[in-house]
Design a protein around this motif. Structure first.
Motif, PDB file in Angstrom:
ATOM      1  N   GLN A  35      48.910 -13.044  21.233  1.00 52.98           N
ATOM      2  CA  GLN A  35      48.129 -14.274  21.079  1.00 52.98           C
ATOM      3  C   GLN A  35      46.662 -14.057  21.434  1.00 52.98           C
ATOM      4  OE1 GLN A  35      48.734 -17.896  20.306  1.00 52.98           O
ATOM      5  NE2 GLN A  35      50.056 -16.678  19.003  1.00 52.98           N
ATOM      6  N   LYS A  38      44.995 -12.250  18.710  1.00 53.30           N
ATOM      7  CA  LYS A  38      44.784 -13.118  17.550  1.00 53.30           C
ATOM      8  C   LYS A  38      43.648 -14.110  17.803  1.00 53.30           C
ATOM      9  CE  LYS A  38      49.386 -12.966  15.476  1.00 53.30           C
ATOM     10  NZ  LYS A  38      50.715 -13.583  15.455  1.00 53.30           N
ATOM     11  N   VAL A  39      43.612 -14.627  19.035  1.00 45.95           N
ATOM     12  CA  VAL A  39      42.532 -15.561  19.376  1.00 45.95           C
ATOM     13  C   VAL A  39      41.185 -14.868  19.271  1.00 45.95           C
ATOM     14  CG1 VAL A  39      41.479 -16.842  21.276  1.00 45.95           C
ATOM     15  CG2 VAL A  39      43.917 -17.104  20.807  1.00 45.95           C
ATOM     16  N   ARG A  42      40.303 -14.377  15.659  1.00 42.95           N
ATOM     17  CA  ARG A  42      39.905 -15.636  15.014  1.00 42.95           C
ATOM     18  C   ARG A  42      38.513 -16.061  15.475  1.00 42.95           C
ATOM     19  NH1 ARG A  42      39.771 -18.528  10.610  1.00 42.95           N
ATOM     20  NH2 ARG A  42      40.067 -20.769  10.893  1.00 42.95           N
ATOM     21  N   GLN A  43      38.270 -15.840  16.785  1.00 45.88           N
ATOM     22  CA  GLN A  43      36.939 -16.194  17.280  1.00 45.88           C
ATOM     23  C   GLN A  43      35.854 -15.347  16.602  1.00 45.88           C
ATOM     24  OE1 GLN A  43      37.551 -15.929  21.513  1.00 45.88           O
ATOM     25  NE2 GLN A  43      37.825 -18.155  21.721  1.00 45.88           N
ATOM     26  N   GLU A  45      36.101 -14.077  13.695  1.00 45.13           N
ATOM     27  CA  GLU A  45      36.033 -14.570  12.317  1.00 45.13           C
ATOM     28  C   GLU A  45      35.146 -15.818  12.235  1.00 45.13           C
ATOM     29  OE1 GLU A  45      39.430 -15.540   8.917  1.00 45.13           O
ATOM     30  OE2 GLU A  45      40.030 -15.179  10.972  1.00 45.13           O
ATOM     31  N   LEU A  46      35.363 -16.713  13.191  1.00 45.23           N
ATOM     32  CA  LEU A  46      34.574 -17.950  13.200  1.00 45.23           C
ATOM     33  C   LEU A  46      33.108 -17.665  13.516  1.00 45.23           C
ATOM     34  CD1 LEU A  46      37.056 -20.375  15.009  1.00 45.23           C
ATOM     35  CD2 LEU A  46      36.501 -20.282  12.583  1.00 45.23           C
ATOM     36  N   THR A  53      26.514 -18.813   8.064  1.00 50.51           N
ATOM     37  CA  THR A  53      25.949 -20.134   7.768  1.00 50.51           C
ATOM     38  C   THR A  53      24.540 -20.243   8.331  1.00 50.51           C
ATOM     39  OG1 THR A  53      28.159 -21.043   7.922  1.00 50.51           O
ATOM     40  CG2 THR A  53      26.362 -22.617   7.985  1.00 50.51           C
TER      41      THR A  53
END
Lengths: 499, 330
Positions: A35, A38-39, A42-43, A45-46, A53
């Motif tokens: 986990q 994965k966190v 993902r972080q 990725e964000l 952006t």
């Protein structure tokens, strides 16, 4: 003693065992570690999405050998510049009016000058709007060289409005910082310089065909348009230029050829007696590569009561130019060749014999004169960099003080001719003839000029270039008594900074 | 004579061209409505073409509701805004003056053609035994929710949790704040929008529970199967009322007001409501809602009015320096 050691050993094992159990209990499970990974992924990725952006929204400032820019999305401001300082020597040239018997030390025309001091502001306002503004600070007063707005509908059709280079001669369209020689050759003298108008332009067929179609105020040969159109007559300009092998690497990749043309009319009006040739915006004054005028029309014929009356020569009718052109660049070799014909109707007003002096003619003689020019210019970058229409973009080994690099060296040679229509020197029909009554005075205007030049260009860096040219221009006619003018021999040197 | 003939021909041909209009709308919406509006758009365009002969193309833009509102304020030319909460649309009215302040009165049900609510999506078998909001603050529970600063759905999540805490703590704001602080302490990732959080939970396999729009939870199960996830309905949730509006200035500028209004009215038609129900939103039309009633659990729902309306809720909880900023620290 043995019992004590045994007890201590048991106690130690118990401690070790209990520690191990505690560690096992504290340690994250495989699922928890999974986990966490994965966190973290993902972080990241964000964060990457967020950074992308923000990058899209951020204003970026950049500086490079191509200039400075501020950019946010489709909004951009670029600042560029071109500065040229020249040292100009005219060999065997002296001022014939300074002394009755001038000697070689009475040098004439030699000068140091700024040829160009041009900052350029260009950029875009969104995807649709582009702009460029280039003032000129060389010379005695500031002027605007380029000022235009683009509506960029598509690479295939952009609408450009403002002050632009006329779409005719090839070397004229080359940037002033990129030419092989310090001054452009003869064809530029017959082409429009910069004109005010609106033009549709674009690249077709994978950029292998470029076109320009424009509607302009119209200019005299080799001159800029004035800020407003003095005769309300317009010129249509068009140019097609093909580079059919542009997208195919090979010996013909750098081949480009095309044709440029203008047609329109000029109605200067006959009331121009006394207008000095140097301020005439309708008729040309052709210059040598040394920038000395060797031909002009007889625009300022003064009225003489005792003679047959007349007006000055004035532009009065169609003016058509056509210019086939070609260039070829292959590796470190370059070749430019172009021809141009400028055909213009001019008139002279004539008064009946014995009439009172007047600036108004009682009859008009109109003639169409055809002047031609051509040139071939070759270049060889001896240090091996690619030659191009934009010059040497970047030396392989830029010059650095004390360092091993010496920049790029280019050798250049050019030959060109400008031939004036011989009829221009004939007597104006209905007049007494002679130098004062011809469309051009053969005692001051040459009928032909031939020029050759050699030069060496040293690109110290992509921003710094020096040039050294020798040119020799010979003339047919143009001196008192119909004699040939003395050859013009020049040695020009230039120090140029461009970015 | 020739010129006259050309003009006459052009005049005769003009009506033919007038009938062949092509109209484009931009619908700026929140994250999970992609599927809903894809279907709505196709059906509306088909009906409009049949009635008027014009071809309507509706472009969709999706993202966190707060971000989308910001984009419109910054110049994104939306003909219609269909955001997750009225507060975001209010900010468009207030900051960009593109719509009137009373925009919500223009369509039925406060301009909300459907409602939804917040539920929990957990992994099959509910391994962490999550039943209600208080389970989300327990140590070791990993909660997935978007960021309330950018996402409308996340603000509904936050307020539902806050309402639960108030109810169970004698309306103590201090305890409610402590509660949501504990909840966000268990949130390892904050996406900018609801769809991003679904991706985090469903596709990236992160977290034990996703605080989800009801429609998004149904959609996840529909897409990935009942063997992967299950829905847990908490004891209390919030009535989410996404509201829609024409963006007046932009629609007038584009000349699309008539189509834009018809587009939003279509959402209230039986056909539009049917599509809404099919996409797991709760239709506002009671007759259509009844058809889907069995699908939706009965819930004890608070409303935004319990927080004093969106203007107050936004100011107190989500504005810069508000409660969320105070309780959420990385």
């Amino acid at each position: 003693m043995k019992k004590g050691i045994k007890q201590a050993g048991v106690a130690t094992l118990a401690v070790i065992a209990s520690t191990g159990i505690a560690r096992a209990a504290d340690a994250p499970s495989v699922e928890e570690l999974d986990q966490r990974i994965k966190v973290l992924e993902r972080q990241l990725e964000l964060q990457a999405e967020d950074a992308a952006t923000k990058a899209k929204d951020a204003t970026t400032a950049s500086a490079s050998d191509k200039g400075f820019s501020l950019k946010k999305g489709d909004y951009e401001l670029k600042i560029k510049g071109l500065v040229q300082a020249d040292l100009r020597y005219f060999l065997d040239d002296f001022n014939p009016t300074r002394k009755a018997a001038p000697v070689e030390s009475d040098r004439f025309n030699d000068t140091i000058l700024f040829r160009r001091i041009r900052p350029t502001f260009e950029g875009s306002l969104g995807k649709l709007v582009g702009f460029r503004l280039t003032p000129e600070f060389a010379g005695d007063s500031a002027t605007i060289v380029d000022a235009y707005l683009d509506a960029k509908f598509d690479p295939a059709y952009t609408l450009r409005v403002g002050k632009v280079k006329g779409p005719v001669a090839l070397e004229r369209l080359q940037s002033g910082g990129s030419t092989n020689f310090i001054e452009r050759g003869f064809p530029t003298e017959l082409a429009p310089n910069r004109d005010l108008g609106v033009q549709l332009q674009g690249d077709l067929f994978n950029s292998t065909l470029n076109y320009t179609l424009g509607y302009y105020n119209g200019t005299a040969d080799g001159r800029d348009a004035t800020s407003s159109d003095g005769d309300s007559r317009k010129e249509i300009g068009a140019r097609l230029f093909a580079e059919p092998f542009k997208n195919s690497p090979g010996i013909l990749q750098g081949l480009g050829f095309g044709i440029g043309s203008t047609f329109g009319s000029k109605e200067q009006g006959e009331a121009n007696s006394g207008v000095a040739a140097t301020t005439n915006n309708f008729l040309p004054r052709y210059r040598t590569p040394g920038q000395n005028v060797f031909f002009q029309y007889n625009t300022a014929r003064a009225a003489a009561a005792a003679a047959i009356g007349h007006t000055g020569i004035y532009a009065d009718g169609d003016h058509v130019r056509i210019s086939p052109q070609v260039y070829w660049y292959y590796n470190n070799l370059g070749l430019i060749a172009e021809y141009i014909r400028s055909e213009q109707e001019v008139s002279a007003g004539v008064l009946a014999a014995g009439a009172a002096a007047s600036t108004r003619a009682t009859s008009t003689v109109t003639e169409s004169f055809t002047n031609d020019a051509w040139q071939v210019s070759a270049s060889w970058v001896i240090t091996g960099e690619d030659a191009s229409f934009r010059g040497v973009a970047k030396p392989k080994n830029a010059y650095t003080p004390g360092g091993p690099g010496w920049g790029a060296f280019e050798l250049a040679a050019r030959y060109g001719e400008l031939d004036i229509d011989d009829d221009v020197f004939n007597a104006i029909p209905g007049t007494a003839g002679g130098a004062a009554n011809s469309f051009a005075n053969p005692n001051s205007a040459a009928s032909e000029a031939k020029s050759y030049g050699v030069g060496v260009n040293w690109y110290l860096t992509s921003n710094l270039k020096t040039q050294l040219n020798y040119t020799n221009t010979s003339f047919e006619g143009g001196a008192a008594g119909g004699q040939d003018r003395e050859d013009e021999k020049t040695i020009f040197a230039r120090f140029q900074v461009a970015f | 004579m020739k010129l006259k003939a050309i003009i006459a021909a052009a005049a005769l041909a003009a009506p033919l061209f007038a009938h062949a209009a092509s109209i484009e709308l931009l619908n700026v919406s929140y994250d999970p409505t992609r599927e809903l509006y894809k279907e709505i758009n196709a059906k509306f365009a088909e009906q409009w073409k049949a009635k008027n002969g014009d071809t309507v193309t509706i472009k969709q833009s999706h993202g966190g509701s707060g971000k989308q509102a910001r984009a419109i304020i910054d110049g994104l030319e939306a003909d219609v805004a269909t955001l997750a909460l009225a507060g975001d649309t209010d900010s468009v009215a207030k900051n960009a003056k593109l719509i009137p302040a009373d925009w919500q009165k223009r369509l039925p049900n406060n301009s909300s053609p459907y409602t939804s609510t917040i539920v929990f999506l957990v992994r099959k078998g509910n391994p962490k035994k999550i039943k209600d909001w208080n389970d989300l603050v327990k140590p070791g529970v990993s909660v997935i929710t978007p960021n309330p600063k950018t996402s409308g759905g996340a603000r509904w999540n936050y307020l539902a949790a806050y309402a639960y805490a108030l109810k169970n703590n004698g309306n103590s704001d201090a305890k409610a704040q402590e509660f949501v602080k504990g909840l966000f302490k268990n949130a390892p990732v904050l996406d900018t929008g609801a769809r991003g959080s679904t991706t985090t939970f469903v596709q990236r396999g992160i977290g034990d529970v996703l605080l989800a729009w009801e429609n998004e939870a149904f959609l996840s199960i529909e897409e990935f199967g009942t063997d992967k996830f299950e829905i847990v309905v908490p004891s209390l949730s919030i009535l989410a009322e996404p509201a829609v509006t024409v963006v007046d200035k932009i629609a007038d500028k584009h000349g699309t007001r008539k189509v834009a209004e018809a587009y939003l009215n279509f959402l209230y038609t039986d056909e539009g409501q049917q599509i809404i129900g099919k996409n797991h939103y709760r239709p506002s039309n009671p007759a259509v809602a009844a058809k889907f009633a069995s699908k939706y659990p009965k819930l004890n729902l608070v409303t935004i009015a319990d927080f004093g309306g969106w203007a107050k809720a936004q100011q107190v909880h989500f504005a810069d320096g508000g409660i969320f900023d105070q309780i959420y620290q990385k």
